[in-house]
Design an enzyme around this catalytic site. Sequence first.
Site, mmCIF file in Angstrom:
data_model
loop_
_atom_site.group_PDB
_atom_site.id
_atom_site.type_symbol
_atom_site.label_atom_id
_atom_site.label_comp_id
_atom_site.label_asym_id
_atom_site.label_seq_id
_atom_site.Cartn_x
_atom_site.Cartn_y
_atom_site.Cartn_z
ATOM 1 N N LYS A 160 6.221 -2.573 11.744
ATOM 2 C CA LYS A 160 6.560 -3.599 12.714
ATOM 3 C C LYS A 160 8.001 -4.051 12.485
ATOM 4 C CE LYS A 160 5.765 -8.331 14.013
ATOM 5 N NZ LYS A 160 5.421 -9.641 13.481
ATOM 6 N N HIS B 272 3.098 -12.200 6.011
ATOM 7 C CA HIS B 272 4.318 -12.439 5.249
ATOM 8 C C HIS B 272 4.278 -11.897 3.827
ATOM 9 C CE1 HIS B 272 4.970 -15.145 8.642
ATOM 10 N NE2 HIS B 272 6.219 -14.853 8.439
ATOM 11 N N CYS C 182 -0.657 -14.627 2.643
ATOM 12 C CA CYS C 182 -0.638 -14.372 4.097
ATOM 13 C C CYS C 182 -0.389 -12.879 4.320
ATOM 14 C CB CYS C 182 0.470 -15.181 4.771
ATOM 15 S SG CYS C 182 0.788 -14.658 6.467
ATOM 16 N N CYS D 179 0.698 -21.363 5.955
ATOM 17 C CA CYS D 179 1.775 -20.386 5.727
ATOM 18 C C CYS D 179 3.017 -20.904 6.417
ATOM 19 C CB CYS D 179 1.416 -18.995 6.259
ATOM 20 S SG CYS D 179 2.829 -17.857 6.127
ATOM 21 N N HIS E 214 16.590 -9.737 16.545
ATOM 22 C CA HIS E 214 16.531 -8.281 16.420
ATOM 23 C C HIS E 214 15.973 -7.700 17.728
ATOM 24 C CE1 HIS E 214 12.238 -8.715 15.763
ATOM 25 N NE2 HIS E 214 12.419 -9.388 14.632
ATOM 26 N N LYS F 129 13.147 -8.497 10.418
ATOM 27 C CA LYS F 129 14.242 -8.504 9.476
ATOM 28 C C LYS F 129 13.719 -8.472 8.045
ATOM 29 C CE LYS F 129 18.781 -8.996 9.585
ATOM 30 N NZ LYS F 129 19.843 -9.185 10.535
ATOM 31 N N HIS G 61 12.924 -9.311 19.600
ATOM 32 C CA HIS G 61 13.181 -10.469 20.463
ATOM 33 C C HIS G 61 13.772 -10.011 21.801
ATOM 34 C CE1 HIS G 61 13.795 -12.203 16.281
ATOM 35 N NE2 HIS G 61 12.783 -12.909 16.738
ATOM 36 N N CYS H 242 4.529 -18.388 8.944
ATOM 37 C CA CYS H 242 3.849 -18.415 10.247
ATOM 38 C C CYS H 242 3.904 -19.803 10.876
ATOM 39 C CB CYS H 242 2.374 -18.046 10.111
ATOM 40 S SG CYS H 242 2.028 -16.378 9.564
HETATM 41 ZN ZN LIG Z 1 2.448 -15.978 7.360
#
Ligand SMILES: [Zn+2]
Length: 529
Positions: free
Chosen positions: A307, A158, A155, A130, A21, A310, A24, A133
């Site tokens: 932020k 996430h 997390c 996680c 996206h 996706k 990046h 992560c």
């Molecule tokens: Zn995470």
Amino acid sequence: MAAGDSFSVTTPIFYVNDAPHIGHAYTEVAADVLARWHRQSGVPTWSLTGTDEHGQKILRTAVANGVTPKEWADKLVADAWIPLLKTIDIANDDFIRTTEERHESVVQQFLQKLYDDGLIYDGEYEGYYCVGCEEYKQQSDLVDGTGEFAGQYVCPIHGRPVEVLKEKNYFFRMSQFQQRLLDLYESQPDFIQPDSLRNEIVSFVRRGLDDLSISRQSFDWGVRVPWDDKHVVYVWFDALINYISALGWRPDAPAELFDRFWPSNHIVGKDIARFHAVIWPAMLMAADLPVPRRVFGHGWLLVGGEKMSKSKLTGIAPSQITDVFGSDAFRYYFMRAIAFGQDGSFSWEDLAARYQAELANGFGNLASRVVAMVGRYCDGVVPEAGAASEAEAGIQRTVADAVGTASAAIDRFAISDSIAAVWSIVDELNGYLTVQEPWKVAKDDSQTERLHTILYTAAEGLRALAVLLSPVLPQATQKLWAALGAEPHLGALADQRIPDAGEWGQLPAGARTQALEALFPRIDHEATA
Ligand SMILES: [Zn+2]
């Protein structure tokens, strides 16, 4: 001959669990602008990007898609990640994949060296992990789940429960390197930038470092631990080594690229700064290797205050922007509108407004007008300048000052400031033409010399702009270089040197200009709606 004589820059290697996206692409463009600037300055330069293909997250994504992890990675690299580099015009020197033999063998040799030196031991890991992560978590990193996740630790990045791991793992004695890391941050204050991130990392390390679990044995998608093949190497420990495996590093063997270009500058998102500014230098210290030159953490791209990612459904594919505005505009917008190192908001309205005001009306229109006037009033031949007035001297000073200011900004990775410094030439030249009114001077036959002085000054200013903007706008500046007729006299744009760009009078009288299509054509409003 490293640092000083050469410049090397890396992006993070990106997980292939999904398509890229604009977050990046933002990182890629920043590293590319820094690399192109140094190349254009005559500094031997090396830029690296690539993909991170091991670990549980990729394994699960592949399984969910009914293919092997390697098949999944091959497909994503070919269909999404390599094409991304074309979409946004990245001139990288190498692209490394962590599933390549040249990388995996170096990971094993690096690990073996640390193991032989007593810096790795076996132990029991019990704690949180996680998978999103790919990171071991402390309880203090986590939040209490609510709703369907009530009673579990979640997390915060996430929004999903972490997993509880209890495994026999190998550990890296990272805790031994706490003081050396603190000494590094002290003695090399720009090792971590920006300062806000530096302060955060310093206080994190001051609180104390644990040893790091560096292997997993509940799945097999990774590099095998060389002395115990029931284990695969923890994906981050594997991935970080890409920065030297790509340079051909081997223990106890010479490596020309490594000697020439290490230590590199690492451009990373601030969320992965700890891996790069704590774990990675500790690993290098353990292996008796020089630490990176600099770890620069950029901010988030925010869309509607969130932020970019996706998973939050705000992901925008870079091609959605480049299909409408072109790759130069993509590069310019993100580098100019957002101070590198800080969070920045993206909006289509802001992009469209800057495209129109700065690229089309500011730079593009200046270039078209000047080339058209040389065509109309001088038969397409760059005229000889007569005596310079204070107005011309002012333009010459602006150009010379912009080179110094922009270069100093690049040294700090202040890309936006650098572009702003160069843009002072665009603004000054537009103001100069408005005041000098060459289209009126052209009507007075007794003022031919004055007309020629004005047009030469404008064309020579464009010559400097083509060189100085080439790292950001590689396509538009190439067209401008051709239109100015500079190449037969001065050589290719790529061979011009930024430190010399402020030297006045390089474009010779007699150069033959060519018609210039609009560098930044009008965009239909429907296209951006
Ligand atoms: Zn995470």
